[in-house]
Scaffold this motif. Sequence first.
Motif, PDB file in Angstrom:
ATOM      1  N   ASN A  42       0.612  -1.649  -0.387  1.00  0.00           N
ATOM      2  CA  ASN A  42      -0.354  -0.402  -0.086  1.00  0.00           C
ATOM      3  C   ASN A  42       0.678   1.244   0.118  1.00  0.00           C
ATOM      4  N   HIS A  43       2.040   0.823   0.525  1.00  0.00           N
ATOM      5  CA  HIS A  43       2.931   2.312   0.137  1.00  0.00           C
ATOM      6  C   HIS A  43       4.412   2.602  -0.450  1.00  0.00           C
ATOM      7  N   LEU A  44       4.692   1.240  -0.417  1.00  0.00           N
ATOM      8  CA  LEU A  44       6.157   1.111  -1.132  1.00  0.00           C
ATOM      9  C   LEU A  44       5.792   0.942  -2.855  1.00  0.00           C
ATOM     10  N   MET A  45       5.052   0.211  -2.677  1.00  0.00           N
ATOM     11  CA  MET A  45       5.129  -0.388  -4.439  1.00  0.00           C
ATOM     12  C   MET A  45       4.502   1.307  -4.963  1.00  0.00           C
ATOM     13  N   PRO A  46       3.465   2.198  -4.358  1.00  0.00           N
ATOM     14  CA  PRO A  46       2.741   2.590  -5.242  1.00  0.00           C
ATOM     15  C   PRO A  46       4.052   4.191  -5.025  1.00  0.00           C
ATOM     16  N   PHE A  47       5.009   4.596  -3.934  1.00  0.00           N
ATOM     17  CA  PHE A  47       5.771   5.075  -4.068  1.00  0.00           C
ATOM     18  C   PHE A  47       7.042   4.811  -4.925  1.00  0.00           C
ATOM     19  N   ALA A  48       7.472   3.639  -5.276  1.00  0.00           N
ATOM     20  CA  ALA A  48       8.080   2.952  -6.461  1.00  0.00           C
ATOM     21  C   ALA A  48       7.438   3.399  -7.609  1.00  0.00           C
ATOM     22  N   GLU A  49       6.067   3.022  -7.834  1.00  0.00           N
ATOM     23  CA  GLU A  49       5.999   3.107  -9.136  1.00  0.00           C
ATOM     24  C   GLU A  49       6.507   5.295  -9.623  1.00  0.00           C
TER      25      GLU A  49
END
Length: 149
Positions: free
Chosen positions: A32-39
């Motif tokens: 919910n936090h890291l993966m959207p940030f990575a994108e």
Amino acid sequence: MVWAAFSFNCQVGLAFLDGRQNYPKYVERLENHLMPFAEKIGGRNWEYQHDNAPTQTSNATKNYLNSKNVTVLEWPPMSPDLNPIENVWGIMSRKVYENRRQFYSVNTLKTAIESVWYNLESEILQTLIMSMEKRVYNVILRNGKTLNY
């Protein structure tokens, strides 16, 4: 507890954590936090560093990160000198509690933490990231002993 991440040019939204932490909660936080940030920061040209807590090094967490093609920075456990987020927590704590400020509700404290996080100067985060090569070198020179960073 609070979870956060940052890159050279931006910061992820904070995640306030309730209750005992375990690997399912950690994986959920990553999703919910890291993966959207990575994108947001532009794809796959990055490495993730966590603090090697058991929930973060569990097989389930490793499998999740592998399934997302996330490269995890390898580094020794119990090495806060080699983790820039630890410096960020220290900086933030000093700012949140400056002038001996007291908080009488969790919401007020959360608001203060968010304010400090979202107002951190990007130069601070960039300097911490750029210092990693020197930190690693100095830890090696000191045979793993603590640095005064």
